[in-house]
Each structure stands twice: as C-alpha cells, then as structure tokens.
Design a protein around this motif. Structure first.
Motif, mmCIF file in Angstrom:
data_model
loop_
_atom_site.group_PDB
_atom_site.id
_atom_site.type_symbol
_atom_site.label_atom_id
_atom_site.label_comp_id
_atom_site.label_asym_id
_atom_site.label_seq_id
_atom_site.Cartn_x
_atom_site.Cartn_y
_atom_site.Cartn_z
ATOM 1 N N ASN A 245 39.224 95.651 23.205
ATOM 2 C CA ASN A 245 38.227 94.450 23.617
ATOM 3 C C ASN A 245 38.426 93.854 22.246
ATOM 4 O O ASN A 245 38.417 93.178 22.083
ATOM 5 C CB ASN A 245 37.382 95.349 22.798
ATOM 6 N N LEU A 246 37.251 92.857 22.408
ATOM 7 C CA LEU A 246 37.222 91.392 22.071
ATOM 8 C C LEU A 246 37.220 91.606 20.602
ATOM 9 O O LEU A 246 37.911 91.271 20.109
ATOM 10 C CB LEU A 246 35.767 90.417 22.229
ATOM 11 N N GLU A 247 36.673 92.388 19.931
ATOM 12 C CA GLU A 247 36.437 93.243 18.445
ATOM 13 C C GLU A 247 37.855 92.919 18.003
ATOM 14 O O GLU A 247 38.060 91.997 17.180
ATOM 15 C CB GLU A 247 35.949 94.002 18.431
ATOM 16 N N LYS A 248 38.943 93.597 18.414
ATOM 17 C CA LYS A 248 39.760 93.790 18.197
ATOM 18 C C LYS A 248 40.598 92.665 18.045
ATOM 19 O O LYS A 248 41.653 92.271 17.410
ATOM 20 C CB LYS A 248 40.468 95.197 18.689
ATOM 21 N N LEU B 86 39.865 90.005 18.044
ATOM 22 C CA LEU B 86 39.619 88.737 17.422
ATOM 23 C C LEU B 86 39.577 88.675 15.643
ATOM 24 O O LEU B 86 39.951 87.569 14.817
ATOM 25 C CB LEU B 86 37.842 88.490 17.127
ATOM 26 N N ILE B 87 39.719 90.726 15.325
ATOM 27 C CA ILE B 87 40.428 90.637 13.754
ATOM 28 C C ILE B 87 41.554 90.287 14.133
ATOM 29 O O ILE B 87 41.716 89.657 12.900
ATOM 30 C CB ILE B 87 39.668 91.883 13.752
ATOM 31 N N VAL C 209 42.950 84.650 19.441
ATOM 32 C CA VAL C 209 41.470 84.786 19.761
ATOM 33 C C VAL C 209 40.966 83.706 21.174
ATOM 34 O O VAL C 209 40.084 85.174 21.679
ATOM 35 C CB VAL C 209 41.107 83.451 18.631
ATOM 36 N N SER D 190 41.499 86.899 23.759
ATOM 37 C CA SER D 190 40.113 87.690 23.527
ATOM 38 C C SER D 190 39.291 87.721 24.554
ATOM 39 O O SER D 190 38.203 88.456 24.517
ATOM 40 C CB SER D 190 40.464 88.262 21.812
ATOM 41 N N PHE D 191 38.497 86.461 24.219
ATOM 42 C CA PHE D 191 37.311 85.452 24.713
ATOM 43 C C PHE D 191 37.315 86.384 25.802
ATOM 44 O O PHE D 191 36.611 86.140 27.219
ATOM 45 C CB PHE D 191 37.000 84.402 24.056
ATOM 46 N N SER E 167 37.627 89.070 27.900
ATOM 47 C CA SER E 167 36.243 89.469 27.169
ATOM 48 C C SER E 167 35.390 89.856 28.352
ATOM 49 O O SER E 167 34.952 90.417 29.160
ATOM 50 C CB SER E 167 35.639 89.857 25.974
#
Length: 389
Positions: free
Chosen positions: A311-314, A316-317, A368, A371-372, A375
């Motif tokens: 997902n986006l959070e994973k 981005l991390i 990054v 991921s966006f 998402s």
C-alpha cells in the motif's frame, strides 16, 4: 427447435472450396443424425462465395470488419446452436469427421481443440516453417506462459459451447484470435481437451491469406501482452537479484575473471540493472492492474495480494529509507572529498561510494512515485468494489 450444433466457417473469396465444405458438413449432420446449421461468416467476398453458400442452404452472415477474428466472432455471435465447431472454408479440414469434437462437447467440455500433429499433416498441407518452427515454438511458448497442456495452439478446427464463448470475451480481429481463445479459456478456468484431426492440402489455387512472419509476430505479441509475468515480472526479478549481488561484490572489491578486471565502470551497469529491474517490476504491477480493471484479464488471488501486501504507506517507508541511504552515502562522499581539501580524488575509491549513492537516490524516488500512482489505481479499484456491494 434450435439446432444443437452450428458449424461456422470464415469466408473470404473461397468459391473454389466453400461448396465442398458445406456439403461435407451436411453429410456429417445426416450421417450422425445431428440437428445442425451451417453459418458462413463472409468477410467481403467478391468471387460469388455467398451465392454458392446460399444455394446449398447455408446461412450467410455478412461481417464488415475485416480480419479472421472479426469474421469468426461475427459468425459465432449469429450462430444458434448450443455447440459451435469452427473451421476454415478451404477444404483443409474434413467436416465429415467431427464426431470426436461433438462427443467431447456433449460430455461437458468447454473447448475442444484439434491437434494436427497427432492426427497427421498430409504432404503439402503445411509450409515447412509453420510445421517445424512457427507452430511448435508458439505452442511451446503458450504452454510455458499459461500452463496449458495443448500441443497445437493454432489448429483452425475447434469446438466450444455458445455459453463458454460468451465467457471468453474475445477481442482480437486477426489470426491471433486462435491464441486468444485458448488463453482466455484457461484464464477463465474453462475446461479444455484435445482430439486428433487430420490436415489436408487446401483446395484453393490462390495463395492463402495467412502471412507467415506478420501473423506469427501477432500471435507472439498477444502471448507476451497477456502474460505480464513473463514480459515484466521474471526479467525484473533476474535483473534485481543479479544486479544487487554483483553491485555488492564490486563495492567491496574489483572482480577478476579470466584475467579481466571488472571495477567501478562495471558497477555502473550492475547498479543500473537494479533500477531498470525495479522499472520492470513497476510495469508488471501497473499492467496487471490496468488489464484486470479493464476486463482484459480475469482477477486472481495474486492480483488481490498486490493490494493486500502493498500500500501507499509501506511504499513510502521503503522509498524514503532507500532515499535516506542515498543521501547518507552522498554526504559521506562529500565529507571524504572535504577531508582532502577538495583536491583530486582517486576515482576507483570514490565511485564505490558515489555510484551506490546516486542509484539509491534514484531508486528511492522511483519507489515513492510508484507508490503514489499505485495508490491512485487502488482507489479506483476500491470505488468499483463499493459500487458492487
């Protein structure tokens, strides 16, 4: 009563042979007491093929959109039978010998494929390149990519139920229609069986419509586009793993092989392999989502797992951690340069820090951004799921 069986023949200027094919099909109906119809899907014949077919009581269905796939799709959609057997109108297939096809269809199989290599290819019936290169290679690729146990992907004589045809959702217009039918049947978990059939030399005096290299490429292109794993995922895995292993070794020390020294210049290529591999991986995910959400590929457990485990959070991390590593290495390189009062550096030593720094910055930023975008596509999917609920 609706016919049990529709025999559909695509036709484009087949005046020499279409009558023979119709008569053989009618003989099969009579001999085996089958309630059937013959549909001639005419793709714009100018040699009187339509008149011959109508005189023999076959039903002629005009199909304006050009192409083998278009003609067949038009004829099959117009067919009234519970089962359909399609075959070329060039007298290369014996329409009097369809009992095995109908028997397998009556048993409940969704798609019954003919196999010309098991049944026999008569002398002069198939060009050398098709027999020993084109068909074997493309059939092997189809079996490998989609795990389909079919020996002859391109046999033009095949049967299926009208219900199964609706589930296939076929879209191609050219000769690749033959491959699409098998692939879509497999992806939609339809049952596929194979029976032996004989290929005879066709009865035409004109050249066939099939173009060896153009149509062969169209088949190969279709198989690649409908298998994102082989087109994107597997190359991505290879490039990332090989690139990371070699890059790690080259960062520590040069590699000497057969008297040749591989150093920081090679490191540029191995690091590039990791970045390009990630791009292949991103294309795999995005292609898979696009194909599924637009109905080109059916959903699978693997597809649902894309959104379950990523997902986006994973993203981005992971992206920011890799980006931070790149920034750290860049600062470390800058400090090392400062320690020499910004004088000349030894390239072999400096690049072992700078190359990983540059490529981890690039990789982190790509993760990054991906991921966006991933998402955003996920939001579209969630909206569709809520509408269904």
């Amino acid at each position: 009563m609706s016919p049990e069986l529709s025999i559909v023949m695509p036709c484009l200027n087949e005046a020499e042979t279409v009558g023979i094919c119709i008569q053989k099909a009618q003989s099969f109906f009579e001999k085996h007491n089958v309630n059937g119809e013959i549909v001639i899907a005419d793709n714009g014949s100018t040699d009187g093929s339509q008149a011959i077919a109508e005189k023999l009581n076959a039903r002629v269905v005009p199909v304006l959109e050009k192409g083998y796939g278009s003609a067949l799709r038009g004829g099959i959609n117009a067919a009234l039978g519970t089962y359909i057997i399609m075959g070329d109108a060039d007298d290369s297939y014996d329409f009097e010998a369809l009992e095995l096809f109908l028997e397998k269809l009556r048993e409940g199989n969704d798609l019954v494929m003919g196999n010309r290599f098991k049944g026999g290819v008569k002398k002069g019936a198939m060009p050398f390149l098709h027999k020993y290169l084109g068909n074997p290679v493309l059939s092997f690729i189809g079996r490998l990519f989609f795990n389909i146990k079919i020996g002859d992907f391109h046999c033009g004589l095949r049967g299926f139920s009208k219900e199964a045809f609706g589930k296939m959702n076929l879209n191609t217009t050219g000769m690749e229609f033959a491959s699409e039918m098998i692939v879509k049947s497999k992806l939609n978990k339809l049952s596929i069986v194979e029976v032996s059939t004989i290929l005879h030399p066709d009865g035409r005096t004109r050249p066939p419509h099939l173009n060896t290299w153009r149509d062969g490429w169209r088949h190969l292109r279709f198989l690649l586009l409908y298998s994102p794993r082989w087109l994107f995922l597997y190359p991505a895995i290879i490039m990332i793993i090989v690139g990371m292993i070699l890059s790690t070794i080259l960062i520590i020390q040069p590699i000497t092989f057969a008297g040749i020294v591989f150093d920081v210049h090679t490191l540029l290529y191995t690091a590039s392999s990791v970045v390009v591999g990630f791009q292949f991986l991103a294309f795999y995910a995005l292609t898979k989502i696009f194909a599924v959400e637009n109905g080109l590929l059916p959903k699978s457990d693997r597809y649902d797992n894309l959104f379950k485990y990523f997902n986006l959070e994973k993203g981005l991390i992971a992206g920011f951690l890799i980006l931070a590593l790149g920034i750290y290495l860049s600062v470390d390189g800058l400090l090392a340069w400062k320690a020499t009062s910004f004088s000349d550096l030894k390239p072999a030593e400096t690049l072992r820090t700078i190359v990983p720094a540059v490529f981890t910055v690039m990789l982190g930023l790509q993760i990054v951004l991906f991921s966006f975008f991933f998402s955003i596509l996920g939001l579209k999917r969630n909206i569709k799921l809520k509408k269904k609920d």
